[in-house]
Design a protein around this motif. Structure first.
Motif, PDB file in Angstrom:
ATOM      1  N   THR A 157       0.711  -1.004  -0.138  1.00 15.03           N
ATOM      2  CA  THR A 157      -0.263  -0.179  -0.419  1.00 15.03           C
ATOM      3  C   THR A 157       0.930   0.984  -0.272  1.00 15.03           C
ATOM      4  OG1 THR A 157      -1.939  -1.227   0.849  1.00 15.03           O
ATOM      5  CG2 THR A 157      -1.445   1.200   1.210  1.00 15.03           C
ATOM      6  N   PRO A 158       1.881   1.063   0.845  1.00 14.23           N
ATOM      7  CA  PRO A 158       2.597   2.849   0.473  1.00 14.23           C
ATOM      8  C   PRO A 158       3.056   2.684  -0.305  1.00 14.23           C
ATOM      9  CG  PRO A 158       3.487   0.906   2.886  1.00 14.23           C
ATOM     10  CD  PRO A 158       1.775   0.933   2.187  1.00 14.23           C
ATOM     11  N   ASN A 163       4.639   5.712  -5.057  1.00 20.39           N
ATOM     12  CA  ASN A 163       4.582   4.715  -6.788  1.00 20.39           C
ATOM     13  C   ASN A 163       3.671   5.936  -7.698  1.00 20.39           C
ATOM     14  OD1 ASN A 163       6.703   4.026  -6.638  1.00 20.39           O
ATOM     15  ND2 ASN A 163       5.866   1.916  -6.526  1.00 20.39           N
ATOM     16  N   SER A 164       2.193   6.159  -7.337  1.00 20.78           N
ATOM     17  CA  SER A 164       1.739   7.057  -8.159  1.00 20.78           C
ATOM     18  C   SER A 164       2.019   8.252  -8.016  1.00 20.78           C
ATOM     19  CB  SER A 164      -0.144   6.076  -7.386  1.00 20.78           C
ATOM     20  OG  SER A 164      -0.582   7.086  -5.946  1.00 20.78           O
ATOM     21  N   HIS A 165       1.993   8.767  -6.730  1.00 21.08           N
ATOM     22  CA  HIS A 165       2.031  10.351  -6.801  1.00 21.08           C
ATOM     23  C   HIS A 165       3.513  10.593  -7.425  1.00 21.08           C
ATOM     24  CE1 HIS A 165      -0.975  10.433  -3.605  1.00 21.08           C
ATOM     25  NE2 HIS A 165      -0.451  11.691  -3.118  1.00 21.08           N
ATOM     26  N   ALA A 168       2.465  10.981 -11.290  1.00 21.05           N
ATOM     27  CA  ALA A 168       1.491  11.787 -11.007  1.00 21.05           C
ATOM     28  C   ALA A 168       2.444  13.248 -11.299  1.00 21.05           C
ATOM     29  CB  ALA A 168       0.072  12.196 -10.125  1.00 21.05           C
ATOM     30  N   LEU A 169       3.730  13.123 -10.296  1.00 20.21           N
ATOM     31  CA  LEU A 169       4.726  14.108 -10.404  1.00 20.21           C
ATOM     32  C   LEU A 169       4.960  14.493 -12.274  1.00 20.21           C
ATOM     33  CD1 LEU A 169       5.920  14.414  -6.950  1.00 20.21           C
ATOM     34  CD2 LEU A 169       4.612  16.215  -7.815  1.00 20.21           C
ATOM     35  N   GLU A 170       5.961  13.430 -12.652  1.00 18.04           N
ATOM     36  CA  GLU A 170       6.980  13.137 -14.141  1.00 18.04           C
ATOM     37  C   GLU A 170       5.753  13.437 -15.072  1.00 18.04           C
ATOM     38  OE1 GLU A 170       9.461   9.300 -12.719  1.00 18.04           O
ATOM     39  OE2 GLU A 170       8.146   9.624 -13.701  1.00 18.04           O
ATOM     40  N   ASP A 171       4.346  13.400 -14.740  1.00 23.56           N
ATOM     41  CA  ASP A 171       3.713  13.290 -15.940  1.00 23.56           C
ATOM     42  C   ASP A 171       2.638  14.521 -15.840  1.00 23.56           C
ATOM     43  OD1 ASP A 171       4.075  10.841 -17.326  1.00 23.56           O
ATOM     44  OD2 ASP A 171       1.695  10.039 -15.852  1.00 23.56           O
ATOM     45  N   GLY A 172       3.014  15.672 -15.078  1.00 27.10           N
ATOM     46  CA  GLY A 172       2.903  17.055 -14.729  1.00 27.10           C
ATOM     47  C   GLY A 172       0.965  17.185 -14.661  1.00 27.10           C
ATOM     48  N   VAL A 183       1.801  13.626   1.301  1.00 31.15           N
ATOM     49  CA  VAL A 183       1.439  12.156   1.436  1.00 31.15           C
ATOM     50  C   VAL A 183       2.429  11.117   1.022  1.00 31.15           C
ATOM     51  CG1 VAL A 183      -0.134  10.626  -0.881  1.00 31.15           C
ATOM     52  CG2 VAL A 183      -0.670  12.729   0.040  1.00 31.15           C
ATOM     53  N   LEU A 184       3.464  12.098   0.464  1.00 33.15           N
ATOM     54  CA  LEU A 184       4.849  11.051   0.093  1.00 33.15           C
ATOM     55  C   LEU A 184       5.278  10.265   1.672  1.00 33.15           C
ATOM     56  CD1 LEU A 184       6.110  12.721  -2.859  1.00 33.15           C
ATOM     57  CD2 LEU A 184       5.214  10.536  -2.592  1.00 33.15           C
ATOM     58  N   ARG A 185       5.408  11.958   1.861  1.00 36.09           N
ATOM     59  CA  ARG A 185       6.666  11.561   3.314  1.00 36.09           C
ATOM     60  C   ARG A 185       5.904  11.033   4.910  1.00 36.09           C
ATOM     61  NH1 ARG A 185      10.355  14.343   5.803  1.00 36.09           N
ATOM     62  NH2 ARG A 185      10.121  16.497   4.328  1.00 36.09           N
ATOM     63  N   ALA A 186       4.415  10.660   4.429  1.00 32.72           N
ATOM     64  CA  ALA A 186       4.066  10.460   4.491  1.00 32.72           C
ATOM     65  C   ALA A 186       3.738   8.709   4.894  1.00 32.72           C
ATOM     66  CB  ALA A 186       2.306   9.785   4.858  1.00 32.72           C
TER      67      ALA A 186
END
Length: 375
Positions: A157-158, A163-165, A168-172, A183-186
């Protein structure tokens, strides 16, 4: 080059001893018997060169030699038979022990050595030691397999969230704003906590971190635990109440029992909604101390109560993505309490009724360095 088995070598050694004893007895008889015989003839007043003495000596030899020979032969046969029987029993037992040790080396930890040879206490102790070794290795292997499977499940899950975030950052699609960073830090913090808890429970259950007991009081333990948890309780909007006898003296590892109290308070906080309350209570009970952590939170259904201390077990699997818990905190509690010779249990009347976790510890405490667990 094939070497003879232990039983065969034992039989050969016993045979040589028996044959050596018979040969020695024969030599001693030849050297001593004639002198004794002639001495008795002299005491009886019979001349050694007389015909009567010669007749008596002939009768003596004709009787003694066959009788001694038959007796020696029977004794040798009996001794060899007993040696062969004993060697066979020893050979079978040692062979079974060697076979079991080989099975253990090949990973068959369900193998057991049966002490049916009756070879004595030492062999029985050796068989018990091999069986205990196999049992412990089997439990360790089972723990390792379960942990790897559970770890893979819990990490999914984490890792998926991170990875999904990142994608999303890479795709803009998303930007590196406060929410994304949060979210990434959590997710990374959850993975870090998972790794720490996995290491902690493994070391405790395998006895790698010894218990170092010292005299302390319930007041000191509770004060430290409450101080550490106060900030998180304030942020969660919960009322943390304390009802304790501060003067109860007990011998425990303060760091480990502090970890027990911290995990119980953390578990109660995560399962109690804002505005609720959690109570930490200690009382003396005979030669022990009873510690309870009760909350006004979600409660636990009866079918889940027997499993709350199992590794990664959750009554509500949906909570794993939002409460930040690793699912190992209560497992660590159970392991540490057992290492101190105590017990831990959970009780709840069902959903919405809160839960009570009860820890019982002996005031005498464990011996230093002990952490013998069969978890």
């Amino acid at each position: 080059m094939n070497r003879a088995g232990f039983g065969t070598r034992l039989f050969l050694a016993s045979s040589l001893v028996v044959i050596g004893c018979v040969a020695t007895a024969a030599v001693v008889s030849v050297l001593i018997a004639p002198g004794l015989f002639h001495e008795h003839l002299q005491q009886a007043g019979i001349e050694e060169d007389s015909g009567l003495a010669a007749h008596i000596e002939m009768a003596f030899r004709g009787t003694l030699v066959p009788a001694w020979g038959i007796a020696a032969l029977v004794a040798v046969l009996i001794a060899l038979a007993v040696s062969w029987w004993l060697a066979r029993r020893v050979d079978r037992s040692v062979g079974a022990l060697a076979e079991s040790a080989g099975d253990i080396a090949r990973g068959r930890y369900d193998t057991r050595v049966d002490d049916d040879a009756g070879l004595g206490r030492e062999f029985a102790d050796l068989a018990d030691a091999v069986n205990e070794l196999a049992r412990r290795l089997g439990e360790t292997e089972s723990t390792r397999r379960r942990m790897l499977a559970d770890l893979g499940h819990e990490m999914r899950t984490p890792i998926a969230t991170i990875n999904s975030h990142l994608e999303a950052l890479e795709d803009g699609v998303r930007t590196a704003d406060v929410d994304t960073i949060r979210v990434l830090r959590a997710g990374s913090q959850r993975l870090a906590r998972l790794a720490e808890d996995i290491n902690a429970v493994s070391r405790v259950q395998e006895g790698l971190d010894p218990i170092r007991p010292e005299r302390t009081t319930t007041g000191a333990l509770v004060t430290a635990a409450v101080t550490a948890a106060s900030a998180a309780y304030r942020d969660a909007g919960l009322d943390l109440q304390v009802d304790t006898d501060p003067d109860i003296v007990l011998t425990v590892d303060p760091a480990r029992i502090g970890q027990v109290l911290g995990n119980l308070l953390d578990n109660a906080r995560r399962h109690t909604p804002r505005g609720g309350s959690v109570t930490l209570r200690t009382v003396r009970a005979g030669d022990g101390v009873v510690v309870t952590v009760s909350d006004s939170g979600e409660g636990i259904d009866p079918e889940h109560l027997p499993h709350v201390f199992d590794r990664f077990y959750r009554a509500d699997t949906a909570r794993s993505s939002r409460d930040g818990g690793s699912g190992i905190g209560l497992t660590i509690v159970a392991a540490l309490v057992q290492a101190h010779g105590g017990t831990v249990s959970a009780a709840s009347a069902g959903r919405g009724t809160g839960a009570v976790f009860t820890v019982t510890l002996p005031t005498a405490g464990p011996s230093e360095g002990s952490a013998n667990l069969d978890a």
